[in-house]
Design a protein around this motif. Sequence first.
Motif, PDB file in Angstrom:
ATOM      1  N   LEU A  32       1.003  -1.254  -0.171  1.00 15.50           N
ATOM      2  CA  LEU A  32      -0.016   0.294  -0.099  1.00 15.50           C
ATOM      3  C   LEU A  32       0.698   1.046  -0.176  1.00 15.50           C
ATOM      4  O   LEU A  32       2.324   1.433   0.917  1.00 15.50           O
ATOM      5  CB  LEU A  32      -0.434  -0.475   1.387  1.00 15.50           C
ATOM      6  CG  LEU A  32      -1.535  -1.218   1.315  1.00 15.50           C
ATOM      7  CD1 LEU A  32      -2.403  -0.715   2.396  1.00 15.50           C
ATOM      8  CD2 LEU A  32      -3.390  -1.245   0.158  1.00 15.50           C
ATOM      9  N   PRO A  33       0.248   2.223  -0.678  1.00 11.46           N
ATOM     10  CA  PRO A  33       1.248   4.049  -0.342  1.00 11.46           C
ATOM     11  C   PRO A  33       1.712   4.185   0.154  1.00 11.46           C
ATOM     12  O   PRO A  33       0.037   4.264   1.241  1.00 11.46           O
ATOM     13  CB  PRO A  33       0.839   4.240  -1.783  1.00 11.46           C
ATOM     14  CG  PRO A  33      -0.590   3.598  -1.994  1.00 11.46           C
ATOM     15  CD  PRO A  33      -0.348   2.353  -1.442  1.00 11.46           C
ATOM     16  N   VAL A  34       1.888   4.969   0.664  1.00  8.94           N
ATOM     17  CA  VAL A  34       1.569   5.355   1.992  1.00  8.94           C
ATOM     18  C   VAL A  34       1.894   7.148   1.564  1.00  8.94           C
ATOM     19  O   VAL A  34       2.360   7.783   1.043  1.00  8.94           O
ATOM     20  CB  VAL A  34       3.096   5.633   3.218  1.00  8.94           C
ATOM     21  CG1 VAL A  34       3.099   6.752   4.024  1.00  8.94           C
ATOM     22  CG2 VAL A  34       3.480   4.298   3.778  1.00  8.94           C
TER      23      VAL A  34
ATOM     24  N   ASN B 109      -7.394   2.993   1.016  1.00  6.70           N
ATOM     25  CA  ASN B 109      -6.558   2.145  -0.103  1.00  6.70           C
ATOM     26  C   ASN B 109      -5.323   2.488   0.565  1.00  6.70           C
ATOM     27  O   ASN B 109      -4.595   1.893  -0.706  1.00  6.70           O
ATOM     28  CB  ASN B 109      -7.413   1.799  -1.810  1.00  6.70           C
ATOM     29  CG  ASN B 109      -7.642   2.524  -2.694  1.00  6.70           C
ATOM     30  OD1 ASN B 109      -7.175   3.675  -1.501  1.00  6.70           O
ATOM     31  ND2 ASN B 109      -7.383   2.806  -3.250  1.00  6.70           N
ATOM     32  N   PHE B 110      -5.242   3.086   1.053  1.00 10.69           N
ATOM     33  CA  PHE B 110      -3.138   3.420   1.534  1.00 10.69           C
ATOM     34  C   PHE B 110      -3.239   3.474   2.688  1.00 10.69           C
ATOM     35  O   PHE B 110      -4.594   4.227   3.413  1.00 10.69           O
ATOM     36  CB  PHE B 110      -3.170   5.143   1.419  1.00 10.69           C
ATOM     37  CG  PHE B 110      -4.026   6.106   0.794  1.00 10.69           C
ATOM     38  CD1 PHE B 110      -3.586   7.081   1.426  1.00 10.69           C
ATOM     39  CD2 PHE B 110      -5.353   6.202   0.030  1.00 10.69           C
ATOM     40  CE1 PHE B 110      -4.818   8.248   2.398  1.00 10.69           C
ATOM     41  CE2 PHE B 110      -6.708   7.231   0.531  1.00 10.69           C
ATOM     42  CZ  PHE B 110      -6.124   8.182   1.113  1.00 10.69           C
TER      43      PHE B 110
ATOM     44  N   SER C  68      -0.519  11.613   9.386  1.00 15.90           N
ATOM     45  CA  SER C  68      -0.905  12.966   9.401  1.00 15.90           C
ATOM     46  C   SER C  68      -0.175  13.155  11.675  1.00 15.90           C
ATOM     47  O   SER C  68       0.732  12.784  11.679  1.00 15.90           O
ATOM     48  CB  SER C  68      -2.018  13.267   9.464  1.00 15.90           C
ATOM     49  OG  SER C  68      -2.493  14.637   9.996  1.00 15.90           O
ATOM     50  N   ALA C  69      -1.521  13.698  12.038  1.00 18.93           N
ATOM     51  CA  ALA C  69      -0.561  13.689  13.553  1.00 18.93           C
ATOM     52  C   ALA C  69      -1.120  12.405  14.075  1.00 18.93           C
ATOM     53  O   ALA C  69      -0.172  11.815  15.122  1.00 18.93           O
ATOM     54  CB  ALA C  69      -1.793  14.388  14.215  1.00 18.93           C
ATOM     55  N   VAL C  70      -1.533  11.434  13.015  1.00 19.88           N
ATOM     56  CA  VAL C  70      -1.012   9.769  14.138  1.00 19.88           C
ATOM     57  C   VAL C  70      -1.859   8.959  12.345  1.00 19.88           C
ATOM     58  O   VAL C  70      -1.475   9.770  10.913  1.00 19.88           O
ATOM     59  CB  VAL C  70      -2.379   9.229  14.965  1.00 19.88           C
ATOM     60  CG1 VAL C  70      -2.821   9.968  15.844  1.00 19.88           C
ATOM     61  CG2 VAL C  70      -3.677   9.406  13.032  1.00 19.88           C
ATOM     62  N   PHE C  71      -0.693   8.254  12.362  1.00 16.43           N
ATOM     63  CA  PHE C  71      -1.307   7.115  10.999  1.00 16.43           C
ATOM     64  C   PHE C  71      -2.464   5.819  10.954  1.00 16.43           C
ATOM     65  O   PHE C  71      -2.757   6.045  12.509  1.00 16.43           O
ATOM     66  CB  PHE C  71       0.222   5.838  11.430  1.00 16.43           C
ATOM     67  CG  PHE C  71       1.304   6.241  10.546  1.00 16.43           C
ATOM     68  CD1 PHE C  71       1.489   5.662   9.343  1.00 16.43           C
ATOM     69  CD2 PHE C  71       1.929   6.415  11.259  1.00 16.43           C
ATOM     70  CE1 PHE C  71       3.140   5.971   8.896  1.00 16.43           C
ATOM     71  CE2 PHE C  71       3.078   6.488  10.448  1.00 16.43           C
ATOM     72  CZ  PHE C  71       4.037   6.508   9.445  1.00 16.43           C
ATOM     73  N   ILE C  72      -2.811   6.639   9.674  1.00 17.82           N
ATOM     74  CA  ILE C  72      -4.108   5.244   9.608  1.00 17.82           C
ATOM     75  C   ILE C  72      -4.089   4.458   8.818  1.00 17.82           C
ATOM     76  O   ILE C  72      -3.756   5.019   7.485  1.00 17.82           O
ATOM     77  CB  ILE C  72      -5.189   6.233   9.448  1.00 17.82           C
ATOM     78  CG1 ILE C  72      -5.816   7.980   9.915  1.00 17.82           C
ATOM     79  CG2 ILE C  72      -6.144   5.693   9.152  1.00 17.82           C
ATOM     80  CD1 ILE C  72      -6.768   8.681   9.801  1.00 17.82           C
ATOM     81  N   VAL C  73      -3.409   3.428   8.956  1.00 17.57           N
ATOM     82  CA  VAL C  73      -3.638   1.688   8.498  1.00 17.57           C
ATOM     83  C   VAL C  73      -4.384   0.740   8.187  1.00 17.57           C
ATOM     84  O   VAL C  73      -5.567   0.156   9.082  1.00 17.57           O
ATOM     85  CB  VAL C  73      -2.390   0.880   9.381  1.00 17.57           C
ATOM     86  CG1 VAL C  73      -1.791  -0.085   8.268  1.00 17.57           C
ATOM     87  CG2 VAL C  73      -1.696   1.767   9.782  1.00 17.57           C
ATOM     88  N   PRO C  74      -5.107   0.912   6.676  1.00 19.72           N
ATOM     89  CA  PRO C  74      -6.414  -0.255   6.914  1.00 19.72           C
ATOM     90  C   PRO C  74      -6.260  -1.674   7.173  1.00 19.72           C
ATOM     91  O   PRO C  74      -4.948  -2.445   6.975  1.00 19.72           O
ATOM     92  CB  PRO C  74      -6.441   0.058   5.096  1.00 19.72           C
ATOM     93  CG  PRO C  74      -6.020   1.335   4.803  1.00 19.72           C
ATOM     94  CD  PRO C  74      -4.843   1.578   5.706  1.00 19.72           C
ATOM     95  N   GLN C  75      -6.766  -1.961   7.494  1.00 16.06           N
ATOM     96  CA  GLN C  75      -6.576  -3.416   8.054  1.00 16.06           C
ATOM     97  C   GLN C  75      -8.070  -4.666   7.875  1.00 16.06           C
ATOM     98  O   GLN C  75      -7.425  -5.567   7.157  1.00 16.06           O
ATOM     99  CB  GLN C  75      -7.057  -3.610  10.089  1.00 16.06           C
ATOM    100  CG  GLN C  75      -6.473  -2.762  10.454  1.00 16.06           C
ATOM    101  CD  GLN C  75      -4.863  -3.054  10.715  1.00 16.06           C
ATOM    102  OE1 GLN C  75      -4.227  -4.514  11.053  1.00 16.06           O
ATOM    103  NE2 GLN C  75      -3.678  -2.403  10.226  1.00 16.06           N
ATOM    104  N   GLY C  76      -8.925  -4.340   6.166  1.00 12.58           N
ATOM    105  CA  GLY C  76      -9.745  -4.945   6.061  1.00 12.58           C
ATOM    106  C   GLY C  76     -10.306  -4.601   6.406  1.00 12.58           C
ATOM    107  O   GLY C  76     -11.134  -4.441   7.926  1.00 12.58           O
ATOM    108  N   ASN C  77     -11.923  -5.084   5.850  1.00 14.27           N
ATOM    109  CA  ASN C  77     -13.342  -5.366   6.687  1.00 14.27           C
ATOM    110  C   ASN C  77     -13.466  -3.430   7.587  1.00 14.27           C
ATOM    111  O   ASN C  77     -14.709  -3.770   8.488  1.00 14.27           O
ATOM    112  CB  ASN C  77     -13.292  -6.203   7.749  1.00 14.27           C
ATOM    113  CG  ASN C  77     -12.912  -7.836   6.891  1.00 14.27           C
ATOM    114  OD1 ASN C  77     -13.181  -8.045   5.425  1.00 14.27           O
ATOM    115  ND2 ASN C  77     -11.952  -8.368   7.373  1.00 14.27           N
ATOM    116  N   ASP C  78     -13.443  -2.977   7.012  1.00 14.79           N
ATOM    117  CA  ASP C  78     -13.394  -1.577   7.118  1.00 14.79           C
ATOM    118  C   ASP C  78     -12.491  -0.972   8.990  1.00 14.79           C
ATOM    119  O   ASP C  78     -13.309  -0.073   8.868  1.00 14.79           O
ATOM    120  CB  ASP C  78     -15.171  -1.071   7.176  1.00 14.79           C
ATOM    121  CG  ASP C  78     -16.219  -1.462   5.523  1.00 14.79           C
ATOM    122  OD1 ASP C  78     -14.961  -1.253   5.281  1.00 14.79           O
ATOM    123  OD2 ASP C  78     -16.242  -1.707   6.162  1.00 14.79           O
TER     124      ASP C  78
END
Length: 348
Positions: A87-89, A225-226, A230-240
């Motif tokens: 995934l791109p950051v 899908n990335f 920012s102030a925190v990381f938001i990282v997709p884990q799947g299933n919303d």
Amino acid sequence: MKHVDFIVVGHGLGGVAFCEQLRLAGKTFVVFDNNSQQSSKVAAGVYNPVILKRFTKVWNAQIQLELALPRYEALEALLQVKLNYKLPVLRRFSSVEEQNEWFVASDQPVLCNYLSTDLIKNTNAVINADFSFGKVLHSGRIHTTQLITSYRKYLRDSERLIPESFQYDQLHVVSEDIQYNNIQSKYIVFAEGFGISKNPFFKHLPVNGTKGQMLIIKAPNLKMNFILKSAVFIVPQGNDLYWIGATYERDDKTHNITEDAKEELIRKLNQIITCEYDIVDHVAAIRPTTKDRRPLVGVHPQYNNVCVLNGLGTRGVMISPYVSQQLFNHLEKGTPLNPESDIKRVKM
């Protein structure tokens, strides 16, 4: 008496990486694991060659990536699970000044291969990003929970796992061998993370330990899908589901979650996204960090068959295969360790 080439103590990212080094070399080993290393299990697992707070290159980033990614591909085949999500950051800019700093950094020879010079416009209606994003190349995430869980099962099924705490007072070190209860080994490698603070052989090493707290949210309308930084990381884990983190707490060395940390993460998250979400989990762990941001790898000054692999900090996914190879080659081939990670740099 059971005879092996190596005893490995600890089953976090460092322990798994070193075990893989041993397996690929045809060495025999056993692993002690009491399920106490939480930092690897709850990590975001992001691999990213750039320190996005300062726009600087990660130490030995190219070497680490070239070694790590094929290792995770091999682990996917061995364990029959999906681990590597490419995934791109995207770094969210908060001003024109930040955009300019990004372009200056992307011009540097050490960073030009990792930072895209294209501004990525925000097309997600529930993300606040008026100043667009910068895109990091050669990034993604490793599903660390899946890795640790699946590799532990592999060790158990292959009768290499000893699921109990290691008792230091039962270890007997002689010139040629390590003896622990009914096990005889050539070497022992301690890869205990912050647990090293209780290790009588290596407790002098400066593993500071930085507590991190993270949230898992369910946000059906976020549709990301990335990986967003920012102030925190938001990282997709799947299933919303999305990993939100992390805090950096240097004084609290417990695994207790706190309302203050939760509120901090929520406040920062709400500055970035506007959609509704539910918090489904809140976890904490102690990262094995060092003041100079370098790992701690090497051989005990008195016992040349007692070894350590620690201090992987927040970048265990990238760095663990590299330091594992370094330590293995040092023990088996006499190859010098990288002086920046060798524990000889630490004064006793």
